[in-house]
Design a protein around this motif. Structure first.
Motif, mmCIF file in Angstrom:
data_model
loop_
_atom_site.group_PDB
_atom_site.id
_atom_site.type_symbol
_atom_site.label_atom_id
_atom_site.label_comp_id
_atom_site.label_asym_id
_atom_site.label_seq_id
_atom_site.Cartn_x
_atom_site.Cartn_y
_atom_site.Cartn_z
ATOM 1 N N THR A 197 0.678 -1.055 0.119
ATOM 2 C CA THR A 197 -0.005 -0.079 -0.199
ATOM 3 C C THR A 197 0.842 1.444 -0.032
ATOM 4 N N VAL A 198 0.333 2.215 -0.811
ATOM 5 C CA VAL A 198 0.911 3.406 -0.891
ATOM 6 C C VAL A 198 0.130 4.434 -0.710
ATOM 7 N N MET A 199 0.527 5.396 0.420
ATOM 8 C CA MET A 199 -0.593 6.626 0.693
ATOM 9 C C MET A 199 0.177 7.776 0.493
ATOM 10 N N VAL A 200 -0.442 8.450 -0.295
ATOM 11 C CA VAL A 200 0.021 9.872 -0.582
ATOM 12 C C VAL A 200 -0.734 10.851 0.526
ATOM 13 N N THR A 201 -0.126 11.862 1.164
ATOM 14 C CA THR A 201 -0.711 12.497 2.173
ATOM 15 C C THR A 201 0.002 13.636 2.295
ATOM 16 N N HIS A 202 -0.552 14.950 2.652
ATOM 17 C CA HIS A 202 0.169 16.151 3.383
ATOM 18 C C HIS A 202 0.188 16.393 4.759
ATOM 19 N N ASP A 203 -0.154 15.522 5.075
ATOM 20 C CA ASP A 203 -0.651 15.561 6.750
ATOM 21 C C ASP A 203 0.402 14.527 7.476
ATOM 22 N N MET A 204 1.331 14.920 8.189
ATOM 23 C CA MET A 204 2.476 13.944 8.687
ATOM 24 C C MET A 204 1.647 13.269 10.000
ATOM 25 N N ARG A 205 0.710 13.706 10.583
ATOM 26 C CA ARG A 205 0.027 12.874 11.574
ATOM 27 C C ARG A 205 -0.650 11.635 10.918
ATOM 28 N N MET A 206 -0.931 11.397 9.719
ATOM 29 C CA MET A 206 -1.461 10.280 9.336
ATOM 30 C C MET A 206 -0.464 9.109 8.734
ATOM 31 N N THR A 207 0.725 9.346 9.244
ATOM 32 C CA THR A 207 1.887 8.623 8.934
ATOM 33 C C THR A 207 2.153 7.517 10.001
ATOM 34 N N GLU A 208 1.739 7.508 11.176
ATOM 35 C CA GLU A 208 2.124 6.982 12.245
ATOM 36 C C GLU A 208 2.092 5.416 12.144
ATOM 37 N N SER A 209 0.966 4.958 11.269
ATOM 38 C CA SER A 209 0.772 3.476 11.080
ATOM 39 C C SER A 209 1.692 3.052 9.856
ATOM 40 N N CYS A 210 2.535 3.913 9.248
ATOM 41 C CA CYS A 210 3.125 3.455 8.013
ATOM 42 C C CYS A 210 4.489 2.806 8.415
ATOM 43 N N ASP A 211 4.856 1.753 7.733
ATOM 44 C CA ASP A 211 6.000 1.341 7.957
ATOM 45 C C ASP A 211 7.447 2.159 7.623
ATOM 46 N N THR A 212 7.007 2.755 6.373
ATOM 47 C CA THR A 212 8.213 3.778 6.015
ATOM 48 C C THR A 212 7.621 4.968 5.296
ATOM 49 N N VAL A 213 8.301 6.200 5.753
ATOM 50 C CA VAL A 213 7.739 7.655 5.003
ATOM 51 C C VAL A 213 8.678 7.978 4.206
ATOM 52 N N TYR A 214 8.209 8.370 2.970
ATOM 53 C CA TYR A 214 8.934 9.026 1.998
ATOM 54 C C TYR A 214 8.691 10.525 1.895
ATOM 55 N N ARG A 215 9.627 11.509 1.537
ATOM 56 C CA ARG A 215 9.072 12.893 1.393
ATOM 57 C C ARG A 215 9.189 13.246 -0.304
ATOM 58 N N MET A 216 8.556 14.059 -0.739
ATOM 59 C CA MET A 216 8.530 14.322 -2.034
ATOM 60 C C MET A 216 8.631 15.935 -2.179
ATOM 61 N N LYS A 217 9.702 16.389 -2.699
ATOM 62 C CA LYS A 217 9.946 18.084 -2.877
ATOM 63 C C LYS A 217 10.551 18.227 -4.170
ATOM 64 N N ASP A 218 9.788 19.210 -4.991
ATOM 65 C CA ASP A 218 10.178 19.495 -6.401
ATOM 66 C C ASP A 218 10.491 18.372 -7.280
ATOM 67 N N GLY A 219 9.830 17.357 -6.988
ATOM 68 C CA GLY A 219 9.702 16.212 -7.889
ATOM 69 C C GLY A 219 10.714 15.195 -7.411
ATOM 70 N N LYS A 220 11.511 15.349 -6.327
ATOM 71 C CA LYS A 220 12.625 14.607 -5.809
ATOM 72 C C LYS A 220 12.029 13.599 -4.909
ATOM 73 N N LEU A 221 12.047 12.303 -4.581
ATOM 74 C CA LEU A 221 11.723 11.495 -3.630
ATOM 75 C C LEU A 221 12.718 10.980 -2.850
ATOM 76 N N SER A 222 12.718 11.114 -1.614
ATOM 77 C CA SER A 222 13.669 10.593 -0.500
ATOM 78 C C SER A 222 13.013 10.097 0.682
ATOM 79 N N ARG A 223 13.882 9.265 1.271
ATOM 80 C CA ARG A 223 13.194 8.528 2.437
ATOM 81 C C ARG A 223 13.362 9.672 3.622
ATOM 82 N N GLN A 224 12.300 9.627 4.564
ATOM 83 C CA GLN A 224 12.199 10.401 5.577
ATOM 84 C C GLN A 224 13.115 10.199 6.334
#
Length: 224
Positions: A197-224
């Protein structure tokens, strides 16, 4: 059985040409294995929804490769991508996009009809029960709360038994309590049915149940 359900390798997406070209996705690489729930966070316009549509075969990358359950989407015709999407990918969107004139039961039964197979009534009831909405089986979307509509949309996404669930801002229209419920259910269903499952969100509070969090900025993907 393939363990790495989603594999995106050096994916780039550019809109326009020449000096007006806009790079929405810049050399993104992402792997999501069976039973893993990951999130992609970032501001509006960062490219995260574009990345999700490419993962789901709704757009083609300008370059790079996308595999879903071992199937290379970039090698397929449009018709083959559509068929793969129907069988392999489930979508949960910001708005539930339920068909207004169908009951919750009929939303799922329609999947069987499109697949040209008989209705699986017990399977529908079991899935709705697991999402705690069996009591809503005969309700229409207009009679449901926002949280109930999202659960029904989740049921529809899961009912086709896809390998990959893509959730694009699934909590954006919900209050905080219902938002947490939806994310918790996504996490539970991911583990129970061994989905990726991949969830896109702008709300960091919603990531507590996720195994891994990635960040997207200016088209670049990186691990949080």
């Amino acid at each position: 059985m393939v363990d790495e359900i989603l594999v995106m390798t050096h994916v780039t997406k550019t809109f326009g040409q020449g000096h007006t070209a806009l790079t929405a996705i810049d050399d993104a690489t992402l792997t999501v294995s069976r039973g893993r729930f990951i999130s992609i966070v970032g501001p509006s316009g960062s490219g995260k929804s574009t990345l999700l549509t490419i993962a789901g075969g709704l757009q083609r990358p300008s370059s790079g490769h996308v595999q879903v359950n071992g199937i290379e989407l970039t090698d397929l015709s449009n018709a083959q991508v559509t068929a793969t999407r129907f069988h392999q990918i489930g979508f949960v969107l910001q708005r539930s996009n339920l068909i207004p004139y169908l009951t919750v039961y009929q939303q799922l039964a329609l999947v069987d009809r499109v697949a040209r197979r008989g209705e699986r009534k017990q399977k529908i009831h079991d899935l709705l029960d697991s999402l705690d909405i069996l009591a809503l089986v005969d309700k229409y979307p207009k009679d449901l709360s926002g949280g109930e509509r999202q659960r029904a949309a989740m049921a529809r996404a899961l009912y086709g038994e896809p390998s990959l669930i893509l959730a694009d801002e699934p909590t954006a229209s919900l209050d905080t309590g219902h938002a947490y419920d939806v994310v918790r259910l996504l996490a539970e269903q991911t583990k129970k049915y061994r989905k990726a499952t991949v969830m896109v969100t702008h709300d960091m509070r919603m990531t507590e149940s996720c195994d891994t969090v990635y960040r997207m900025k200016d088209g670049k993907l990186s691990r949080q």
